[in-house]
Structure formats: C-alpha cells, structure tokens
Design an enzyme around this catalytic site. Structure first.
Site, PDB file in Angstrom:
ATOM      1  N   GLU A  61      -2.092   0.949  -4.903  1.00 25.46           N
ATOM      2  CA  GLU A  61      -1.669  -0.345  -4.355  1.00 25.46           C
ATOM      3  C   GLU A  61      -0.876  -1.070  -5.436  1.00 25.46           C
ATOM      4  O   GLU A  61      -1.271  -1.087  -6.606  1.00 25.46           O
ATOM      5  CB  GLU A  61      -2.899  -1.162  -3.968  1.00 25.46           C
ATOM      6  CG  GLU A  61      -2.624  -2.240  -2.951  1.00 25.46           C
ATOM      7  CD  GLU A  61      -3.037  -1.846  -1.548  1.00 25.46           C
ATOM      8  OE1 GLU A  61      -3.071  -2.742  -0.688  1.00 25.46           O
ATOM      9  OE2 GLU A  61      -3.328  -0.664  -1.306  1.00 25.46           O
ATOM     10  N   CYS A  92       0.824  -1.206   0.000  1.00 26.43           N
ATOM     11  CA  CYS A  92       0.000   0.000   0.000  1.00 26.43           C
ATOM     12  C   CYS A  92       0.855   1.251   0.000  1.00 26.43           C
ATOM     13  O   CYS A  92       0.317   2.365   0.076  1.00 26.43           O
ATOM     14  CB  CYS A  92      -0.956   0.006   1.201  1.00 26.43           C
ATOM     15  SG  CYS A  92      -0.125  -0.005   2.805  1.00 26.43           S
TER      16      CYS A  92
END
Length: 393
Positions: free
Chosen positions: A376, A342
């Site tokens: 992501e 992330c």
C-alpha cells in the site's frame, strides 16, 4: 473478502499429493519479514524514481497475527471438516489448515473452537462451503457460514447455541437467504492521536484487513494534512475510515461513497464520534466530478451548497483501478492531493497524468499484506508553482 496472492513457497504442496491434510503454513517466518519488506520498498523507489519520489516513510506490520479478515473454504472428507485454502498456481489443490499464523488473536482463538462446534453438529456442517471471519482491534468477532443448501430451524437453533458458546456475532448465508444471530456488524474502537475513534463495520462490506497498519496509515494522513486548513473533498470514503481521522484537520468535509451500506456505516460513525463538520453524499467519483464542473443537477446534492466550500485538499483511497480520467482532471484543480493506493501500477499512471501540475511532496509505504508482493502506498501531491511547472516541462 480479498486475500491477495501469497508467496508460492507457502502453499506449494508436494507435486504428487493432491491434498495436504491438517498442516500449518510454516513459511510465515518472522525472520524473513524484514528482507521481504525491504525488497518491496526498493521496488517502490525504483518504480517512482522518474517522479522524484522523496524517501518514503516505511510503516511495517507485525509479522504475525495481523489479519482482521480471513476466509476459508471448508473441506469435507467423511465426517471430518477442515479449513482449506488453495494455491493460486494450482486452484484444484487444497491445503487443509490447523491454524493460520497471520490471523489476528480473536480469529486464531476461535478457529479451533468453531471447527469443533461444526464437527459436533450435522446441522451446522452439512454442505458448509465457506467460513469468513471479521475481527476488530477492540476484540469483537463476526463469523459468516456460507452453505450450498437452504438453512432451516434446526440450523438456526444449532447456530444460536454455537454463537453463544463462542461469544460472537454469527451469520448464516445460502442462496437468497441470510440469517443473523446477534447483529451483522461490529464496532471497532482504537486510539489515534489522543482521540478514541469508533467505526461501524458491516458484514460483507470492505474494511481494512490489517488493523495495526491501518492506524499507521491514518496517523500518516493526519500528519500530512496538519496545517493545510480549508475544506476537504474525500472520494471513495467507504465506512469513513479516513473521514473520522481527518475531519478535525479541516473546516468542512464533503465525503462521497457509492455503496449504500458503507454510507450508512459512515453516518453511524459520524454520530458515534460526535463529528459535525462532515456532509455525506452517496455519489460516485464520476458524478461528483461532473457536479463540481457545473454539470447536471443531482437530486442527492440538493442540500449541498458546493459554492460555499473552500476546498484546499482532495483525499482519495480508490479501488485497484485507480482514478478514472475524469477524476484525474478534477484532481488537477486542488492544491493538495492525499492519495492512498492499493495498486502501485495505477498509482504510477495517475501520478504521470498529474506530474505536469503536481509534485510529490511526501511518500509512505504501508505493508498491509506481509509475505506477499502487495504494498500500500501513500503520496502527498502538491500543486507546482508557475516557475516549477515551467522548469519541469
């Protein structure tokens, strides 16, 4: 619940107005989405060009109605209460909302009905500070009401009536107090590669915010793991989001997570999905790294025979801080590393630390957070051969 910083054009009110009342957020414009995503993916390519990044597979989000988690401050003015958010560049400036275009359908449908119910009840709206929503792709919804006062019997009666009217699970929270109307967890269900997966999602614990993109992440991870075989070590497994999807790809899985509620949720999901080749251990990545390196004995590992595992693959989906140095050293010993990140910045640092032993074999971009700079990333790292390692040196 994490809400990443958003495009300031969305939140910036007129400079002379301290509060913008009862407005929508008009800048969640689907027409802008393809260009915004293309810019993020281009940055991803540039940032990882030095590591010979293959062309990433790009998994876009639906442009609206994608968020399964949302939280709002509640803004009180007279008898009125409104949902509110704040511009990160000017945290004292509140923007009240009639709706929230990114919200998934269960949240979007509940927002006006909940607000009407709060407005109609002094017991429910008095000193209400925040509202959190958690929804599932299968249509369940949980609402948490957070207060700056103790909750009494009058609140509980009114909350029970509201929960029944909305058909939701409802939680009331104040200092050292939690009251559950119904249950404090949801059951998520969806199809993946011909399987029906079930997950327990607990209130106030992490779950993936963009359910549609999460399914694409799981599908990509499964496709990269296909045919590898052997056993899998998974760190930071949370509630078993990836564990349930990946387990059939491997002989055995050892999954670790430090959070007690997440481990409990994962164990529930293992039973709900009839998965019997996964062993769950509540340990940090640092502890499991020490155990695998022959460090001290851990009581939580007393029933785990590490020597019996034939690990071929390490799967990690770490927090934003990425892998610590000890876990990076652990990763060096694996032929395959499946890495979901992330935070591209810490991913870069980890890839740089592993680049002498591992090459990037596949890459992906998952747009969990449209209209923000967040992206992501997914990588499959494979161990270099001796010749390839010498060539790269």
């Amino acid at each position: 619940v994490f809400l990443p910083p958003v495009d300031k054009r969305i939140f910036a009110p007129p400079p002379t107005a301290p509060i913008v009342r009862r407005m929508s957020l008009p800048s969640f414009n689907p027409a802008d989405y393809p260009a915004q995503l293309a810019e993020k993916v281009a940055r991803y390519r540039r940032d990882f060009a030095a590591f010979d990044l293959p062309e990433p597979a790009v998994f876009e989000s639906t442009p609206l109605g994608y968020r399964l988690r949302a939280e709002f401050r509640m803004w009180h003015e007279g008898d009125r209460v409104d949902y509110a958010m704040f511009d990160p560049a000017d945290p004292k400036r509140a923007i009240t909302l009639e709706d929230f275009p990114p919200a998934a359908a269960p949240i979007a449908a509940a927002m006006p009905r909940l607000r009407a119910g709060l407005m109609a009840s002094e017991a429910l709206k008095r000193k209400l500070f925040q509202v959190d929503f958690l929804a599932t792709l299968s249509g369940e919804l949980m609402i948490s009401l957070i207060y700056h006062r103790p909750l009494d019997e009058a609140w509980q009666a009114a909350a029970a009536a509201l929960a029944a009217d909305l058909g939701v699970q409802l939680i009331g929270r104040s200092r050292k107090q939690k009251i559950v109307i119904g249950r404090d967890w949801l059951l998520e269900e969806f199809e993946l590669n011909g399987r029906r997966l079930r997950y327990k999602q607990i209130e106030n614990s992490f779950s993936q915010p963009n359910g549609g993109v999460n399914r694409k992440m799981l599908g990509w991870a499964c496709s990269q793991a296909a045919g590898i075989g052997g056993d899998l070590l998974e760190l930071y497994c949370g509630n078993g989001n990836f564990t349930m999807a990946l387990a059939p790809q491997f002989g055995r899985v050892l999954a670790t997570e430090v959070s007690k509620p997440s481990v409990a949720a994962a164990e529930y999901s293992l039973e709900a999905n009839a998965i019997d080749n996964v062993t769950m251990v509540r340990m940090s990545s640092d502890e499991i790294s020490d155990a695998l390196a022959g460090g001290r004995d851990y009581s939580r590992m007393r029933d785990v025979d590490l020597a019996a595992y034939a690990f071929t693959t390490l799967f990690v989906d770490p927090p934003r801080s990425g892998l610590d140095p000890r876990t990076v050293e652990l990763a060096r010993g694996f032929d395959n590393i499946l890495y979901i990140s992330c935070n591209p910045l810490t991913l870069q640092e980890n890839v740089a630390a592993l680049f002498d032993t591992h090459r990037i074999a596949a890459a992906a971009a998952f747009d969990q957070f449209p209209y923000t700079h967040h992206l992501e990333c997914g990588l499959l790292l494979q161990k270099r051969t001796a010749n390839a390692s010498q060539e790269s040196a």
